[in-house]
Structure formats: structure tokens, C-alpha cells
Design a protein around this motif. Structure first.
Motif, PDB file in Angstrom:
ATOM      1  N   TYR A  43      -5.197   5.796  -9.332  1.00  0.00           N
ATOM      2  CA  TYR A  43      -5.115   6.307  -8.154  1.00  0.00           C
ATOM      3  C   TYR A  43      -4.202   7.503  -8.108  1.00  0.00           C
ATOM      4  N   LEU A  44      -3.306   7.542  -8.991  1.00  0.00           N
ATOM      5  CA  LEU A  44      -2.151   8.852  -9.140  1.00  0.00           C
ATOM      6  C   LEU A  44      -3.247  10.120  -9.408  1.00  0.00           C
ATOM      7  N   ALA A  45      -4.292   9.966 -10.107  1.00  0.00           N
ATOM      8  CA  ALA A  45      -5.379  11.210 -10.594  1.00  0.00           C
ATOM      9  C   ALA A  45      -5.919  11.372  -9.268  1.00  0.00           C
ATOM     10  N   ALA A  46      -6.448  10.298  -8.522  1.00  0.00           N
ATOM     11  CA  ALA A  46      -7.383  10.522  -7.416  1.00  0.00           C
ATOM     12  C   ALA A  46      -6.392  11.038  -6.300  1.00  0.00           C
ATOM     13  N   PHE A  47      -5.394  10.798  -5.967  1.00  0.00           N
ATOM     14  CA  PHE A  47      -4.476  11.158  -5.154  1.00  0.00           C
ATOM     15  C   PHE A  47      -4.286  12.747  -5.085  1.00  0.00           C
ATOM     16  N   ASN A  48      -3.910  13.114  -6.283  1.00  0.00           N
ATOM     17  CA  ASN A  48      -3.535  14.583  -6.588  1.00  0.00           C
ATOM     18  C   ASN A  48      -4.669  15.381  -6.562  1.00  0.00           C
ATOM     19  N   SER A  84       5.104   3.471 -16.420  1.00  0.00           N
ATOM     20  CA  SER A  84       4.591   4.217 -15.208  1.00  0.00           C
ATOM     21  C   SER A  84       5.086   5.480 -15.215  1.00  0.00           C
ATOM     22  N   ALA A  85       6.258   5.554 -15.376  1.00  0.00           N
ATOM     23  CA  ALA A  85       7.044   6.853 -15.260  1.00  0.00           C
ATOM     24  C   ALA A  85       6.257   7.864 -16.278  1.00  0.00           C
ATOM     25  N   ARG A  86       6.176   7.364 -17.504  1.00  0.00           N
ATOM     26  CA  ARG A  86       5.393   8.687 -18.384  1.00  0.00           C
ATOM     27  C   ARG A  86       3.933   8.725 -17.815  1.00  0.00           C
ATOM     28  N   ARG A  87       3.181   7.949 -17.561  1.00  0.00           N
ATOM     29  CA  ARG A  87       1.987   7.956 -17.017  1.00  0.00           C
ATOM     30  C   ARG A  87       1.868   9.086 -15.978  1.00  0.00           C
ATOM     31  N   ALA A  88       2.885   8.880 -14.898  1.00  0.00           N
ATOM     32  CA  ALA A  88       2.907   9.867 -13.711  1.00  0.00           C
ATOM     33  C   ALA A  88       3.125  11.263 -14.134  1.00  0.00           C
ATOM     34  N   LEU A  89       3.945  11.360 -15.170  1.00  0.00           N
ATOM     35  CA  LEU A  89       4.252  12.673 -15.569  1.00  0.00           C
ATOM     36  C   LEU A  89       3.082  13.458 -16.182  1.00  0.00           C
ATOM     37  N   PRO A  93      -4.532  17.002 -11.411  1.00  0.00           N
ATOM     38  CA  PRO A  93      -3.385  17.636 -11.122  1.00  0.00           C
ATOM     39  C   PRO A  93      -1.891  17.317 -11.296  1.00  0.00           C
ATOM     40  N   ALA A  94      -1.059  17.903 -11.212  1.00  0.00           N
ATOM     41  CA  ALA A  94       0.369  17.336 -11.479  1.00  0.00           C
ATOM     42  C   ALA A  94       1.135  17.097 -10.168  1.00  0.00           C
ATOM     43  N   PHE A  95       1.930  16.168  -9.974  1.00  0.00           N
ATOM     44  CA  PHE A  95       2.673  15.981  -8.825  1.00  0.00           C
ATOM     45  C   PHE A  95       3.884  17.130  -8.954  1.00  0.00           C
ATOM     46  N   HIS A  96       4.327  17.630  -7.705  1.00  0.00           N
ATOM     47  CA  HIS A  96       5.412  18.711  -7.489  1.00  0.00           C
ATOM     48  C   HIS A  96       6.651  18.237  -7.877  1.00  0.00           C
ATOM     49  N   LYS A  97       6.956  16.754  -7.644  1.00  0.00           N
ATOM     50  CA  LYS A  97       8.194  16.339  -7.738  1.00  0.00           C
ATOM     51  C   LYS A  97       8.312  14.802  -8.167  1.00  0.00           C
ATOM     52  N   PHE A  98       9.183  14.536  -8.741  1.00  0.00           N
ATOM     53  CA  PHE A  98       9.170  13.097  -9.364  1.00  0.00           C
ATOM     54  C   PHE A  98      10.680  12.503  -9.222  1.00  0.00           C
ATOM     55  N   CYS A  99      10.738  11.269  -8.785  1.00  0.00           N
ATOM     56  CA  CYS A  99      11.883  10.461  -8.173  1.00  0.00           C
ATOM     57  C   CYS A  99      11.648   9.150  -8.897  1.00  0.00           C
ATOM     58  N   PHE A 100      12.722   9.021  -9.985  1.00  0.00           N
ATOM     59  CA  PHE A 100      12.717   7.620 -10.734  1.00  0.00           C
ATOM     60  C   PHE A 100      13.889   6.919 -10.471  1.00  0.00           C
ATOM     61  N   ARG A 147       3.842  14.331   0.993  1.00  0.00           N
ATOM     62  CA  ARG A 147       2.877  13.087   0.738  1.00  0.00           C
ATOM     63  C   ARG A 147       3.241  12.522  -0.555  1.00  0.00           C
ATOM     64  N   ALA A 148       3.677  11.192  -0.508  1.00  0.00           N
ATOM     65  CA  ALA A 148       3.987  10.331  -1.804  1.00  0.00           C
ATOM     66  C   ALA A 148       3.127   9.299  -2.101  1.00  0.00           C
ATOM     67  N   VAL A 149       3.245   8.991  -3.464  1.00  0.00           N
ATOM     68  CA  VAL A 149       2.879   7.760  -4.018  1.00  0.00           C
ATOM     69  C   VAL A 149       4.230   7.082  -4.387  1.00  0.00           C
ATOM     70  N   LEU A 150       4.421   6.020  -4.010  1.00  0.00           N
ATOM     71  CA  LEU A 150       5.492   5.116  -4.413  1.00  0.00           C
ATOM     72  C   LEU A 150       5.061   3.578  -4.927  1.00  0.00           C
ATOM     73  N   PHE A 151       5.500   3.514  -6.323  1.00  0.00           N
ATOM     74  CA  PHE A 151       5.483   2.343  -7.018  1.00  0.00           C
ATOM     75  C   PHE A 151       6.574   1.228  -7.088  1.00  0.00           C
ATOM     76  N   LEU A 152       5.939   0.215  -6.564  1.00  0.00           N
ATOM     77  CA  LEU A 152       6.991  -1.090  -6.395  1.00  0.00           C
ATOM     78  C   LEU A 152       7.039  -1.834  -7.333  1.00  0.00           C
ATOM     79  N   ASP A 153       7.474  -2.049  -8.553  1.00  0.00           N
ATOM     80  CA  ASP A 153       7.156  -2.654  -9.933  1.00  0.00           C
ATOM     81  C   ASP A 153       8.301  -3.633 -10.057  1.00  0.00           C
ATOM     82  N   PRO A 154       8.658  -4.535  -9.200  1.00  0.00           N
ATOM     83  CA  PRO A 154      10.082  -5.281  -9.563  1.00  0.00           C
ATOM     84  C   PRO A 154       9.598  -6.681 -10.467  1.00  0.00           C
ATOM     85  N   PHE A 155      10.677  -7.007 -11.128  1.00  0.00           N
ATOM     86  CA  PHE A 155      10.607  -8.211 -12.004  1.00  0.00           C
ATOM     87  C   PHE A 155      10.100  -9.428 -11.152  1.00  0.00           C
ATOM     88  N   GLY A 156      10.858  -9.380  -9.854  1.00  0.00           N
ATOM     89  CA  GLY A 156      10.687 -10.609  -8.903  1.00  0.00           C
ATOM     90  C   GLY A 156      10.858 -10.508  -7.583  1.00  0.00           C
TER      91      GLY A 156
END
Ligand SMILES: C[S@@+](CC[C@H](N)C(=O)[O-])C[C@H]1O[C@@H](n2cnc3c(N)ncnc32)[C@H](O)[C@@H]1O
Length: 305
Positions: A43-48, A84-89, A93-100, A147-156
Motif C-alpha cells: 500500500y505504501l508503494a501504491a500510495f506514493n 514496518s519502519a524500515r520498510r517505510a523508509l 517514490p519516498a515519503f517526504h516525512k516519517f514519524c515514529f 496526506r498520510a498513511v498511519l500504521f496502527l500495529d499494537p500488541f493488544g
């Protein structure tokens, strides 16, 4: 085909097994990790690619970022894969900004090291609870030019409904949410006598309403004939509980996909073991054209897994 789930049909883990699942996840993911990360990456690749033709600033927000690597165990074999963080980086085409965002200090050290590996990229690292950090972040931007993609990947059961409300209000964030299916059916115990205040609060916090109490439970017709407890029992099976989740999410987001159920073992086409998570895609963008395209891409990805 995803194997059918539902009811207390023997596929479901007992309390001990779920405890092991929770423990495992601190050091090991499993088959589900590969599936969720594969979906996200596509999805990140398609979005960008789609948005690179427009002038928006593209943000990637990872609210439970981890370390950039995942230790997983698949078919009895341990391996380390990119998280996920490494894959996003690495998306092009790249994202302009990352927030971890990450709560735990040890993982922060790994994220700082990951940032050092990418000196040309704008990477913000926030040590905080994801709910708190997301609420702040969502109100920091006007969301006219971003515009942003947010990944919500909690344990629980960590993502609060009020956080989802804030995200939905931006109208500019696409969300991949790994919903804690096992957490849901574990908290909503079969017998209501076992529902303590913590479980009730957790269900309401995650589902955004206490309506679940009426929808999930009925008075046991056999109650009190023999002087038992108050006798309410859960009357709906696990897939119906998940339908309640989908219905709730649709009250917030203009577009929500059917979830992909992720099991403990096997692979996407031949899963085994108990269902652990339900992977949702939701778009907050009110434009029919924008959320229509986003959900089409997400559905194609989910169907291809
Ligand atoms: C399933 S892991 C994320 C894995 C990551 N997405 C990846 O692919 O590498 C969940 C992460 O959330 C972090 N965490 C747990 N509770 C948190 C909270 N309340 N706020 C932010 N992070 C939290 C954990 O330390 C853990 O690193």
C-alpha cells in the motif's frame, strides 16, 4: 480460503495459550507478521506512486513503531525480517516525512540508530503513548497540503476510540489497523460473571461505546433456577463480534474494508491455529474519488495476500 472461525469451536485458544501468544509477541511475531507487513508495504508503494503526481506532502506515521526489525517464528524457524519502519523508509517514490512513535526506551535506541542510517530523510521520533502522541500530531497539521498513511500495529487493546476519532477528523489519513481480535474475544468473556471492571473499561475504550454489553450478552434462561450467578452469557460468536467492530469503524471513517483475519500459524491461504488479529484498512478522506481509489487499492492488496 481463510478457514472459518467463530463460536467456541475448538479453534480458539485457552487462557494459557493466549498468555503465551502475548509473551511471544515481545520477541517473536509469526505468520501474521509477514502478511500484515506485506500488505502495508504494497500500500505504501501504491500510495506514493499515485500521490507523486500531486503536490501533497506525504507523511508516514508508525504509531507502534518497534525497532525496524522483527524477530519472527514461522514453521518452527526463527528469522529476523525488516519491520514496518524500515520498510517505510525504503519505499520508492519516498515519503517526504516519517514519524515514529514508540513507548519503550530500548526500542527508541534502535529507532535512533535507524534514523542515523538515513541522514537524508526527515524522521521524527516520539517517545510516548501512541494515543497521546497521535492526538497531538493530528492537531499539528491543517491537513490541507498533507496526506498520510498511519500504521496502527499494537500488541493488544491499546488504540483508544477517541484516538480513532481524532484521526478520522483529519480527513487526510489512510489507516492500516491491526485490530486485536484475540484481545476482543478474550476481554468479552463467555460468562458475564467473569467480566471485571478492567475488561469492561477496555472494551468500551476500544469499541467507542458500551453498547457491546447489550449486543454481546443476554440473560441466561437457566440462570438462578439453581441459585447461580447473575447468569448473563455472551450470545454472539466471534465473527459477529468482529462485525460489531466493523460497524463501529464505519461510523467514523467514510471507507472501511472487510478485515483480513490473521491466524497464529500457516499462511494466508492456508491458515492454522486461532485467529489473532483482524487487519483493517480505513480511509478518513471524505472525497469519494480519493477514498474510492484508496479502498480499491487496499482491497486488491488484501485479496492478493
Ligand atoms: C507489534 S509491535 C510493532 C512492530 C512494528 N510495527 C514492526 O513492524 O516492526 C508493537 C510495538 O508497540 C510498542 N508499544 C506498546 N505499547 C505502546 C503504546 N502505548 N504506545 C506506543 N508504543 C507502544 C511496543 O514497544 C512495540 O514495539
Amino acid at each position: 480460503m481463510v478457514e472459518p472461525i467463530g463460536g467456541d469451536n475448538g479453534l480458539l485458544p485457552d487462557e494459557d495459550e493466549l498468555d503465551n501468544v502475548s509473551r511471544d509477541q515481545h520477541s517473536f511475531g509469526g505468520a501474521w507478521t509477514l502478511i500484515k507487513l506485506g500488505a502495508l508495504e504494497k500500500y505504501l508503494a501504491a500510495f506514493n506512486t499515485v500521490l507523486s503526481k500531486q503536490s501533497f506532502t506525504r507523511l508516514y506515521i508508525d504509531a507502534f513503531a518497534g525497532t525496524g526489525r522483527c524477530d519472527i517464528k514461522v514453521d518452527g524457524e526463527n528469522k529476523t525480517i525488516d519491520g514496518s519502519a524500515r520498510r517505510a523508509l525504503d519505499i520508492n517514490p519516498a515519503f517526504h516525512k516519517f514519524c515514529f512513535i514508540e513507548l519503550h526506551s530500548k526500542k527508541l535506541m534502535a529507532l535512533n540508530a535507524l534514523r542515523s542510517e538515513h541522514p537524508g530523510k526527515i524522521i521524527e521520533i516520539i517517545q510516548d503513548d501512541a494515543n497521546k502522541a497521535l492526538k497531538t500530531l493530528c492537531t499539528q497539521y491543517h491537513w490541507r497540503r498533507e496526506r498520510a498513511v498511519l500504521f496502527l500495529d499494537p500488541f493488544g487493546m491499546h488504540v483508544e476510540w477517541s484516538t480513532l476519532e481524532t484521526i478520522a477528523k483529519t480527513g487526510a489519513i489512510d489507516v492500516w489497523y491491526l485490530f486485536p481480535y484475540a484481545g476482543l474475544y478474550r476481554q468479552a468473556t463467555k460468562n458475564a460473571d467473569a467480566l471485571d471492571a478492567d475488561k469492561e473499561a477496555s472494551l468500551t475504550r476500544v469499541l467507542g461505546t458500551d453498547e457491546w454489553r447489550k449486543v454481546f450478552y443476554v440473560q441466561n434462561p437457566q440462570s438462578d433456577m439453581f441459585g447461580g450467578g447473575n447468569g448473563d452469557v455472551r450470545d454472539i460468536d466471534h465473527p459477529q463480534m468482529l462485525k460489531f467492530v466493523s460497524k463501529q469503524l464505519k461510523t467514523l471513517f467514510p471507507a472501511v474494508t472487510e478485515p483480513k483475519i490473521l491466524h497464529r500459524g500457516g499462511n494466508s491461504r492456508n491458515p492454522s491455529g486461532p485467529p489473532l488479529f483482524a487487519l483493517y484498512f480505513a480511509s478518513s478522506n471524505p472525497s469519494l474519488k480519493a477514498h474510492g481509489l484508496a479502498t480499491k487499492i487496499a482491497k486488491d492488496i488484501l485479496n492478493s495476500l
